[in-house]
Design a protein around this motif. Structure first.
Motif, mmCIF file in Angstrom:
data_model
loop_
_atom_site.group_PDB
_atom_site.id
_atom_site.type_symbol
_atom_site.label_atom_id
_atom_site.label_comp_id
_atom_site.label_asym_id
_atom_site.label_seq_id
_atom_site.Cartn_x
_atom_site.Cartn_y
_atom_site.Cartn_z
ATOM 1 N N TYR A 73 39.923 -24.771 -19.528
ATOM 2 C CA TYR A 73 40.635 -25.270 -18.351
ATOM 3 C C TYR A 73 42.137 -25.277 -18.621
ATOM 4 N N ALA A 74 42.513 -25.814 -19.792
ATOM 5 C CA ALA A 74 43.934 -25.884 -20.153
ATOM 6 C C ALA A 74 44.539 -24.489 -20.213
ATOM 7 N N TYR A 75 43.794 -23.557 -20.762
ATOM 8 C CA TYR A 75 44.314 -22.203 -20.873
ATOM 9 C C TYR A 75 44.463 -21.554 -19.502
ATOM 10 N N ALA A 76 43.436 -21.759 -18.668
ATOM 11 C CA ALA A 76 43.458 -21.147 -17.335
ATOM 12 C C ALA A 76 44.638 -21.655 -16.516
ATOM 13 N N LEU A 77 44.977 -22.931 -16.673
ATOM 14 C CA LEU A 77 46.043 -23.509 -15.858
ATOM 15 C C LEU A 77 47.399 -23.480 -16.567
ATOM 16 N N GLY A 78 47.452 -22.819 -17.693
ATOM 17 C CA GLY A 78 48.738 -22.568 -18.339
ATOM 18 C C GLY A 78 49.396 -23.769 -18.995
ATOM 19 N N TYR A 79 48.612 -24.688 -19.549
ATOM 20 C CA TYR A 79 49.215 -25.841 -20.221
ATOM 21 C C TYR A 79 49.804 -25.434 -21.562
ATOM 22 N N ASP A 80 50.887 -26.123 -21.956
ATOM 23 C CA ASP A 80 51.550 -25.817 -23.224
ATOM 24 C C ASP A 80 50.829 -26.470 -24.388
ATOM 25 N N CYS A 81 50.250 -27.647 -24.113
ATOM 26 C CA CYS A 81 49.489 -28.285 -25.170
ATOM 27 C C CYS A 81 48.357 -29.106 -24.554
ATOM 28 N N ALA A 82 47.365 -29.377 -25.373
ATOM 29 C CA ALA A 82 46.226 -30.142 -24.875
ATOM 30 C C ALA A 82 45.802 -31.122 -25.951
ATOM 31 N N ILE A 83 45.460 -32.338 -25.523
ATOM 32 C CA ILE A 83 45.060 -33.345 -26.503
ATOM 33 C C ILE A 83 43.609 -33.743 -26.281
ATOM 34 N N GLN A 84 42.913 -33.832 -27.407
ATOM 35 C CA GLN A 84 41.512 -34.260 -27.394
ATOM 36 C C GLN A 84 41.509 -35.785 -27.369
ATOM 37 N N LEU A 154 46.150 -33.017 -31.096
ATOM 38 C CA LEU A 154 46.959 -32.307 -30.108
ATOM 39 C C LEU A 154 47.092 -30.845 -30.534
ATOM 40 N N PHE A 155 46.814 -29.936 -29.610
ATOM 41 C CA PHE A 155 46.863 -28.504 -29.925
ATOM 42 C C PHE A 155 47.894 -27.806 -29.057
ATOM 43 N N ASN A 156 48.616 -26.851 -29.630
ATOM 44 C CA ASN A 156 49.581 -26.107 -28.822
ATOM 45 C C ASN A 156 48.911 -24.916 -28.134
ATOM 46 N N ARG A 157 49.694 -24.182 -27.387
ATOM 47 C CA ARG A 157 49.164 -23.083 -26.567
ATOM 48 C C ARG A 157 48.400 -22.054 -27.408
ATOM 49 N N ARG A 158 48.973 -21.729 -28.559
ATOM 50 C CA ARG A 158 48.347 -20.739 -29.432
ATOM 51 C C ARG A 158 46.942 -21.185 -29.842
ATOM 52 N N MET A 159 46.827 -22.480 -30.195
ATOM 53 C CA MET A 159 45.534 -23.025 -30.616
ATOM 54 C C MET A 159 44.575 -23.137 -29.421
ATOM 55 N N ILE A 160 45.127 -23.482 -28.265
ATOM 56 C CA ILE A 160 44.278 -23.608 -27.075
ATOM 57 C C ILE A 160 43.534 -22.307 -26.840
ATOM 58 N N LYS A 161 44.287 -21.209 -26.925
ATOM 59 C CA LYS A 161 43.667 -19.904 -26.673
ATOM 60 C C LYS A 161 42.545 -19.640 -27.682
ATOM 61 N N LYS A 162 42.862 -19.903 -28.946
ATOM 62 C CA LYS A 162 41.905 -19.670 -30.025
ATOM 63 C C LYS A 162 40.634 -20.517 -29.819
ATOM 64 N N LEU A 163 40.829 -21.797 -29.583
ATOM 65 C CA LEU A 163 39.696 -22.706 -29.487
ATOM 66 C C LEU A 163 38.893 -22.501 -28.199
ATOM 67 N N ALA A 164 39.578 -22.004 -27.169
ATOM 68 C CA ALA A 164 38.892 -21.848 -25.888
ATOM 69 C C ALA A 164 37.924 -20.679 -25.908
ATOM 70 N N TYR A 165 38.263 -19.641 -26.670
ATOM 71 C CA TYR A 165 37.485 -18.417 -26.512
ATOM 72 C C TYR A 165 36.807 -17.902 -27.764
ATOM 73 N N SER A 166 36.827 -18.658 -28.876
ATOM 74 C CA SER A 166 36.139 -18.137 -30.048
ATOM 75 C C SER A 166 34.966 -19.029 -30.426
ATOM 76 N N MET A 167 34.052 -18.440 -31.173
ATOM 77 C CA MET A 167 32.885 -19.177 -31.654
ATOM 78 C C MET A 167 33.285 -19.914 -32.940
ATOM 79 N N ASN A 168 32.622 -21.008 -33.227
ATOM 80 C CA ASN A 168 32.825 -21.773 -34.469
ATOM 81 C C ASN A 168 34.200 -22.442 -34.574
ATOM 82 N N TYR A 169 34.749 -22.861 -33.452
ATOM 83 C CA TYR A 169 35.986 -23.629 -33.497
ATOM 84 C C TYR A 169 35.772 -25.000 -32.864
ATOM 85 N N GLY A 170 34.738 -25.703 -33.280
ATOM 86 C CA GLY A 170 34.478 -27.032 -32.749
ATOM 87 C C GLY A 170 35.587 -27.984 -33.146
ATOM 88 N N PRO A 171 35.774 -29.057 -32.400
ATOM 89 C CA PRO A 171 36.848 -29.996 -32.723
ATOM 90 C C PRO A 171 36.457 -30.907 -33.876
#
Lengths: 230, 117
Positions: A73-84, A154-171
């Protein structure tokens, strides 16, 4: 920085209102999204009734799956960072600003809301696991993460992309260790956490043992077989 | 190999072959997934019908008894199959998660759009 607060919620009907209301009242500058992870209780109904921003998973996918949904969701809407952010009221939104400031100042990929930066870690049964994982991470990355099990990250944009679309990147801490070895810049920021207000903790004895085994094996062994890339 | 073992091997593999074929007939398994089981049954049919093959292999590898070879083969093949299945399940779960997630995000975005109107 446009920041999204991701609140994974599984059977949090008792807590969710309090958590989200506090955010919207005291911190309207942050966007949030509640990810209902196929709860069996009234979590989704409450969110709908109160008009919360809700992403409703129809089936239970586990914390990792719910969190990943928030990342998508964060990636789709272009957020710079996202916090768990926990849906049970353990995390304190007062510290989000500190974490974002730290990320901006030091140009970090991940900021962990840590209980033990300036505070000393108490020696107790509950902290055995925490310390053990800290040791595993220190051993494999050479970096001291004092509160690896903190769920406030807290994750930045680069991490958001990685965590959103890869396998084995659980929080989980093993992802943190792996990402450090991939070259991600990780730091901790002192926060204070609340005791859980209602509902039961997910972690009982058996689950804790299983969790520890999985995380430690992942950090100590499996990590070396993963492709290192950012 | 004793006659007893040969008979059991032959009967079991022929029966399982028929079972797999009936599943294909009823369209309950995908053709590409059934191939493994068909090959496996055929191999055991051959071993039951022509034990000379097994004897030759046993001597070649240096096993004491042909029956050991058959058991070991079965265990190896099944272990590999279980592992491949495990991979498949992982991928399926991942696909399912992705699907559920994308669906839920899309639903949220659609609702937000409708609200704006």
């Amino acid at each position: 920085m446009k920041c999204l607060i991701i609140i994974p919620a599984y059977n949090e009907a008792l807590n969710i209102e309090q958590v989200v209301d506090r955010l919207t009242k005291e911190y309207p500058q942050y966007d949030y999204v509640v990810v209902n992870d196929g709860s069996k209780d009234e979590t989704a109904a409450i969110c709908r009734k109160r008009g919360y921003n809700l992403v409703d998973l129809k089936v239970n996918t586990g914390l990792a799956g719910a969190f990943q949904t928030g990342m998508k969701y964060a990636y789709a809407l272009g957020y710079d960072c996202a916090i768990q952010f926990d849906g049970d009221g353990q995390h304190n939104p007062d510290y989000i600003a500190d974490m974002i400031a730290k990320m901006e100042q030091e140009n970090l990929d991940i900021v962990i809301g840590s209980r033990f930066v300036t505070e000393k870690k108490p020696i107790s049964a509950r902290m055995i696991g925490n310390t053990l994982i800290e040791g595993c991470i220190l051993l494999t990355t050479g970096k001291r993460v004092k509160d690896p099990t903190s769920g406030m990250r807290l994750f930045n944009r680069r991490m958001i992309k990685k965590l959103a679309y890869s396998m084995n990147y659980g929080p989980e801490p093993d992802t943190i260790a792996y990402l450090i070895n991939c070259g991600a810049k990780v730091a901790e920021c002192q926060v204070v956490m609340n005791e859980r207000t209602a509902g039961e903790s997910y972690l009982n004895f058996t689950r804790t043992i299983r969790y520890m085994t999985t995380v430690c094996c992942s950090i100590l062994i499996l990590q070396w077989f993963r492709k290192k890339e950012l | 190999m004793s006659y007893y073992l040969r008979t059991v091997l032959l009967a079991a593999s022929v029966l399982s072959l028929l079972y797999v074929l009936s599943k294909i007939r009823k369209a309950q398994i995908r053709l590409e997934d059934s191939l493994f089981w068909i090959f496996l049954s055929v191999i055991f049919v051959v071993m039951g019908a022509f034990p000379q093959v097994v004897y030759a292999l046993t001597r070649l590898i240096g096993f004491q008894a042909p029956v050991n070879l058959i058991f070991l083969m079965m265990i190896f093949i099944l272990l590999i199959k279980v592992f491949l299945s495990s991979i498949k399940i992982s991928q399926l779960e991942n696909k399912l998660d992705t699907l559920v997630q994308e669906l839920a995000v899309a639903e949220n975005l659609r609702e937000a759009e409708e609200k704006e109107k």
